[in-house]
Design an enzyme around this catalytic site. Structure first.
Site, PDB file in Angstrom:
ATOM      1  N   ASP A 107       0.790  -1.145  -0.112  1.00 15.39           N
ATOM      2  CA  ASP A 107       0.073  -0.095   0.004  1.00 15.39           C
ATOM      3  C   ASP A 107       0.894   1.161  -0.093  1.00 15.39           C
ATOM      4  OD1 ASP A 107      -1.890  -1.835  -0.009  1.00 15.39           O
ATOM      5  OD2 ASP A 107      -2.744  -1.150   2.139  1.00 15.39           O
ATOM      6  N   GLU A 135       3.795   1.909  -1.285  1.00 12.71           N
ATOM      7  CA  GLU A 135       4.352   1.959  -2.279  1.00 12.71           C
ATOM      8  C   GLU A 135       3.389   2.621  -3.319  1.00 12.71           C
ATOM      9  OE1 GLU A 135       7.523  -1.293  -3.790  1.00 12.71           O
ATOM     10  OE2 GLU A 135       5.975  -2.151  -2.399  1.00 12.71           O
ATOM     11  N   ASP A 189       0.690   4.250  -2.722  1.00 16.80           N
ATOM     12  CA  ASP A 189       0.321   5.701  -2.175  1.00 16.80           C
ATOM     13  C   ASP A 189       1.306   6.495  -2.782  1.00 16.80           C
ATOM     14  OD1 ASP A 189      -1.761   4.668  -1.025  1.00 16.80           O
ATOM     15  OD2 ASP A 189      -1.094   4.652   0.820  1.00 16.80           O
ATOM     16  N   SER A 208     -34.809  -7.412 -18.058  1.00 15.58           N
ATOM     17  CA  SER A 208     -35.079  -7.949 -16.762  1.00 15.58           C
ATOM     18  C   SER A 208     -34.670  -9.467 -16.924  1.00 15.58           C
ATOM     19  CB  SER A 208     -36.211  -7.705 -16.036  1.00 15.58           C
ATOM     20  OG  SER A 208     -36.680  -8.019 -14.926  1.00 15.58           O
ATOM     21  N   LEU A 209     -35.284 -10.161 -16.092  1.00 13.91           N
ATOM     22  CA  LEU A 209     -35.110 -11.585 -15.977  1.00 13.91           C
ATOM     23  C   LEU A 209     -36.146 -12.299 -15.527  1.00 13.91           C
ATOM     24  CD1 LEU A 209     -31.559 -12.539 -14.490  1.00 13.91           C
ATOM     25  CD2 LEU A 209     -32.236 -13.205 -16.899  1.00 13.91           C
ATOM     26  N   GLU A 214     -24.468 -18.602 -13.844  1.00 11.34           N
ATOM     27  CA  GLU A 214     -23.542 -17.186 -13.102  1.00 11.34           C
ATOM     28  C   GLU A 214     -24.413 -16.833 -11.876  1.00 11.34           C
ATOM     29  OE1 GLU A 214     -23.576 -14.032 -16.154  1.00 11.34           O
ATOM     30  OE2 GLU A 214     -23.248 -15.498 -17.629  1.00 11.34           O
ATOM     31  N   LYS A 250     -26.634 -14.858  -9.416  1.00  7.01           N
ATOM     32  CA  LYS A 250     -27.608 -13.633  -9.723  1.00  7.01           C
ATOM     33  C   LYS A 250     -26.990 -12.656  -8.595  1.00  7.01           C
ATOM     34  CE  LYS A 250     -32.258 -12.163 -10.298  1.00  7.01           C
ATOM     35  NZ  LYS A 250     -31.952 -11.097  -9.473  1.00  7.01           N
ATOM     36  N   ASP A 293     -27.208  -9.687  -5.955  1.00 12.28           N
ATOM     37  CA  ASP A 293     -28.113  -8.860  -5.566  1.00 12.28           C
ATOM     38  C   ASP A 293     -27.403  -7.315  -5.276  1.00 12.28           C
ATOM     39  OD1 ASP A 293     -30.485  -8.211  -4.606  1.00 12.28           O
ATOM     40  OD2 ASP A 293     -30.384  -9.333  -2.668  1.00 12.28           O
ATOM     41  N   TYR A 348     -21.292  -8.712 -16.581  1.00  9.84           N
ATOM     42  CA  TYR A 348     -21.596  -9.938 -17.139  1.00  9.84           C
ATOM     43  C   TYR A 348     -22.078  -9.730 -18.442  1.00  9.84           C
ATOM     44  CZ  TYR A 348     -25.874  -8.119 -15.018  1.00  9.84           C
ATOM     45  OH  TYR A 348     -27.050  -7.262 -14.573  1.00  9.84           O
ATOM     46  N   LYS A 361     -28.029 -19.317 -18.627  1.00 13.39           N
ATOM     47  CA  LYS A 361     -28.312 -18.287 -19.933  1.00 13.39           C
ATOM     48  C   LYS A 361     -27.915 -19.385 -21.306  1.00 13.39           C
ATOM     49  CE  LYS A 361     -26.778 -13.766 -17.656  1.00 13.39           C
ATOM     50  NZ  LYS A 361     -25.790 -13.028 -17.731  1.00 13.39           N
ATOM     51  N   LYS A 385     -34.199 -18.635  -8.340  1.00 15.66           N
ATOM     52  CA  LYS A 385     -34.116 -17.945  -7.037  1.00 15.66           C
ATOM     53  C   LYS A 385     -33.942 -18.695  -5.989  1.00 15.66           C
ATOM     54  CE  LYS A 385     -35.017 -13.939  -6.533  1.00 15.66           C
ATOM     55  NZ  LYS A 385     -35.835 -12.585  -6.924  1.00 15.66           N
ATOM     56  N   CYS A 406     -33.781  -9.751  37.095  1.00 13.28           N
ATOM     57  CA  CYS A 406     -33.464 -10.736  36.119  1.00 13.28           C
ATOM     58  C   CYS A 406     -34.616 -11.988  36.312  1.00 13.28           C
ATOM     59  CB  CYS A 406     -32.149 -11.468  37.155  1.00 13.28           C
ATOM     60  SG  CYS A 406     -31.635 -13.002  36.721  1.00 13.28           S
ATOM     61  N   CYS A 408     -33.385 -15.253  38.903  1.00 16.42           N
ATOM     62  CA  CYS A 408     -33.158 -15.094  40.224  1.00 16.42           C
ATOM     63  C   CYS A 408     -34.140 -13.949  40.753  1.00 16.42           C
ATOM     64  CB  CYS A 408     -31.998 -14.944  40.501  1.00 16.42           C
ATOM     65  SG  CYS A 408     -31.074 -13.638  40.109  1.00 16.42           S
ATOM     66  N   CYS A 430     -27.227  -9.123  35.302  1.00 20.30           N
ATOM     67  CA  CYS A 430     -27.640  -9.515  36.593  1.00 20.30           C
ATOM     68  C   CYS A 430     -26.647  -9.411  37.452  1.00 20.30           C
ATOM     69  CB  CYS A 430     -28.346 -11.093  36.374  1.00 20.30           C
ATOM     70  SG  CYS A 430     -28.581 -11.669  38.106  1.00 20.30           S
ATOM     71  N   CYS A 441     -26.613 -16.323  40.757  1.00 20.81           N
ATOM     72  CA  CYS A 441     -27.956 -16.676  39.932  1.00 20.81           C
ATOM     73  C   CYS A 441     -27.841 -17.858  39.181  1.00 20.81           C
ATOM     74  CB  CYS A 441     -27.945 -15.431  38.917  1.00 20.81           C
ATOM     75  SG  CYS A 441     -29.188 -15.601  37.605  1.00 20.81           S
TER      76      CYS A 441
END
Ligand code: IVH
Length: 675
Positions: A34, A36, A38, A83-84, A115, A117, A119, A231, A294, A318, A412, A415, A430, A435
């Site tokens: 990191d 290097e 930066d 859509s699907l 593949e 799906k 979300d 995709y 697909k 699904k 409690c 007890c 408690c 207890c």
């Protein structure tokens, strides 16, 4: 340096930064550190400060966000963003296949891709001459919103293609479709930080990603851990694009786009169906709500046409829902080992992913308050993988007015003693150390696999022992005898003998396990192991000072306080006295630091549950022979010690070609290298 030379350096530096950004954010396989990275970015900024006229929108510096917008412009998509259709079981998938085969008999010989799906949020990315020039939301499928500046902040999104030195031709115009996501790990980290800062947490990764993309100020989008997977190619002008979906995925990947590793080419429908049904929704680092099948031949898919907005050539299987809503009937409370009282939801029974759920955790009382959860609310409940079902939050919109706000109990439930909520703490306790509920939890912990590992002492028996008054603390276990046990329901001679013998043999357990079993707040197996390496027995540990403990690596002031407090407590001292009197007083086996060091120079990572060794015992074994154990797989890892149900470390190790060892292999390695 001449301006020409500087310009050449500037351009080379841009390319290099793009490439290392890709190694890190797309391949998860950085080549440089990191700092290097930066350093390079700093140099690039310095040159840009000198020559602002050189800065183009595809410069790596442009990911930080731009001036806020007044509103988003509209973008008309070059082709409809479709859509699907959904399938919910195997039959739906077979029906889909039969339907499209009737329309076109080429389907009978077709191959497929499967593949995940994703979300997330659909985005449409425009590249002109290989440069990212515009990005839009899906909108209504015809027209979306221009969120270019927000998308530019996503590190996984290439600002210029192809990334790196590949010489792949790119069409003059290429429009790509993908999903913007937040990984589960990044989401949890984000919420953890918000909680720490006392701020409101987010409901789920999808909503958070959606909200982030809707920011008019892209500088705030840049602060969110958004990522991307693509995709599909929506449109192109000039050049050529692949004729199949599988080649498209490979082509996009070769150009430097992030593409899901979990996509598969399936030669037959059978393979595609089997794979879709067998996929575990929790196996992904991000949220996936199904698998998309697909038709691989894109020409055939196009010819199959559409039903409304759904292309016939693809279908989404699904997964059974993991999140459902149900009614919160009541809030119950549990008493934990240290007296911590935690609330849980008693739900109108509901099926989630094939399991009937009646209870779910509510985390803590602050959570109920923060989310304003009321008794009688409809709540969103999630059950995923091995985790206990939990309430995400109330569905405020469907309240009827009869819902009752909730306040934590004052006494409690076990007890009847008062409950306290120390200033500044989330936990409610408690205060009664006698207890019975606490005692049961304490005993459960003491006998558990990671502590004294007393087989045959399950929760029911522990409960019986406490109810019958046979056991009032952990030390009492060691005075149990067969006649006493025979008085309990369900105990015959043999069972009683076995239990007494299991308890007596646990006296031989190593010191670290006994320390773990004491249940000192903050002292788990790893800390217990470290203490057992430092102190020869519990007498020595009793005398340890705060400062001394804090000096041990990995021990902070809180845990040091907790240990010292535990040993200063009179009741605990009495229990220790009893343990010693009954011969439960292991001496530490000191580490063989002077012995042979056959594992010297080797780095190990441990994942999963090993057959015989606990995590800390395995660590001890490796370190005792001169090896090192680290928490995560990296370039310097030599071996992955692999147990049952491994985590993502296994994937990381396999990606890097790091060999795995079983517990038996490890012992063999020690023997071999000792010879
Ligand atoms: S393909 C013609 N593939 O799910 C192409 N969509 O519920 C149609 N989605 O609107 C889409 N992962 O935004 C496709 N691997 C994937 C996907 C995917 C997620 C989204 C997509 C679609 C929605 C349908």
């Amino acid at each position: 340096m001449s301006p020409q030379d500087l310009k050449a350096e500037y351009q080379a530096l841009q390319d290099e930064i793009h490439y290392h950004n890709y190694r890190y954010h797309v391949l998860n396989d950085p080549l440089i550190s990191d700092p290097e990275f930066d350093q390079m970015l700093k140099r690039l900024r310095a040159i840009e400060a000198e020559h602002p006229e050189w800065v183009t929108p595809d410069s790596p510096t442009q990911r930080a966000g731009a001036e806020p917008l007044e509103a988003f412009e509209k973008v008309t998509h070059p082709a409809p963003i479709l859509s699907l259709a959904n399938a919910f079981d195997e039959q739906d998938l077979r029906d889909w296949h039969a339907r499209i085969a009737r329309l076109d008999d080429r389907v009978l010989d077709a191959d497929f891709t499967v593949e995940p799906k994703l979300d997330g949020l659909t985005v449409v990315l425009h590249y002109r001459d290989g440069i990212f020039v515009q990005g839009a939301t899906r909108g209504n499928g015809e027209v979306g919103e221009d969120i270019t500046e927000n998308l530019r902040t996503i590190n996984a999104l290439p600002l210029r293609i192809p990334v790196g030195s590949q010489k792949i031709p790119v069409p003059d115009v290429l429009v790509v479709r993908g999903e913007v996501l937040i990984t589960k790990a990044d989401f949890e980290e984000l919420n953890r930080r918000l909680t720490e800062a006392g701020q409101k947490t987010y409901l789920n990764p999808r909503n958070t990603a959606a909200g982030s993309l809707r920011q008019l100020d892209s500088r705030s989008t840049a602060q969110r851990p958004l990522t991307l997977l693509v995709y599909a190619i929506v449109h192109h002008e000039g050049g050529e694009i692949p004729a199949t979906q599988w080649e498209t995925l490979n082509y996009l990947q070769a150009l430097g786009f992030p593409v899901s590793e979990a996509s598969t080419h399936c030669p037959t429908l059978e393979d595609a169906v089997r794979l879709s049904m067998a996929t575990d929704p929790n196996a992904f680092p991000f949220e996936v709500d199904g698998m998309v099948i697909k038709v691989n031949d894109l020409g055939l898919a196009e010819d199959l046409g559409y039903v409304g907005k759904d292309p016939r050539g693809a279908i989404a299987y699904k997964f059974p829902a993991q999140e459902v809503t149900t009614k919160l009937n009541e809030i119950g409370v549990n008493v934990g080992r240290t007296g911590v009282i935690t609330p849980y939801a008693i739900l109108e029974p509901v099926e989630i992913g094939g399991v009937v759920v009646k209870q779910a955790t509510l985390h803590n009382f602050d959570f109920i308050q923060e989310k304003d959860i009321r008794v009688g609310d409809r709540v969103l409940v999630k059950r995923a993988g091995e985790v206990i079902p939990y309430v995400i939050g109330p569905i405020v919109d469907v309240r009827t007015g009869g819902e009752q706000p909730y306040s934590p109990p004052k006494t409690c439930p076990s007890c009847g003693e008062p409950i306290i909520n120390p200033e500044g703490e989330v936990a409610y306790y408690c205060t009664n150390s006698a207890c019975p509920a606490q005692l049961v939890r304490n005993l459960e912990h003491f006998v558990s696999r990671g502590a004294m590992d007393i087989v045959g002492l399950g929760i029911n028996t522990v409960d019986q022992l406490v109810q019958a008054g046979l056991v009032t603390d952990i030390a009492d276990l060691y005075s149990l005898d067969v006649p006493a046990l025979l008085k309990l329901e369900g105990f015959a001679q043999k069972k009683a003998e076995n239990l007494v013998s299991a308890i007596q043999s646990s006296k031989e357990q190593p010191l670290a396990r006994l320390i773990t079993g004491l249940g000192i707040r903050g002292v788990g197996e790893v800390a217990a192991q470290a203490l057992a390496e430092r102190y020869p027995d519990l007498d020595a540990l009793s005398r340890a000072t705060r400062a001394e403990i804090e000096a041990i690596e990995g021990f902070g002031p809180n845990i040091a306080d907790s240990i010292v407090e535990w040993f200063n407590n009179e009741k605990n001292q009495a229990v220790l006295g009893k343990l010693k009197g009954r011969g439960v007083w292991p001496k530490a086996e000191l580490r063989q630091q002077t012995g042979p060091q056959p594992l010297a120079g080797l780095n190990f990572v441990i994942t999963g549950t090993l057959p015989n060794l606990s995590r800390s015992e395995a660590k001890n074994l490796i370190e005792g022979h001169g090896g090192k154990v680290t928490g995560s797989v990296s370039g310097s890892t030599d071996y992955l010690l692999l147990g049952e149900a491994p985590g993502s470390k296994l994937d990381h190790a396999q990606k890097r070609g790091i060999p795995t060892l079983s517990e038996v292999d490890l012992r063999q390695l020690i023997t071999d290298r000792s010879a």
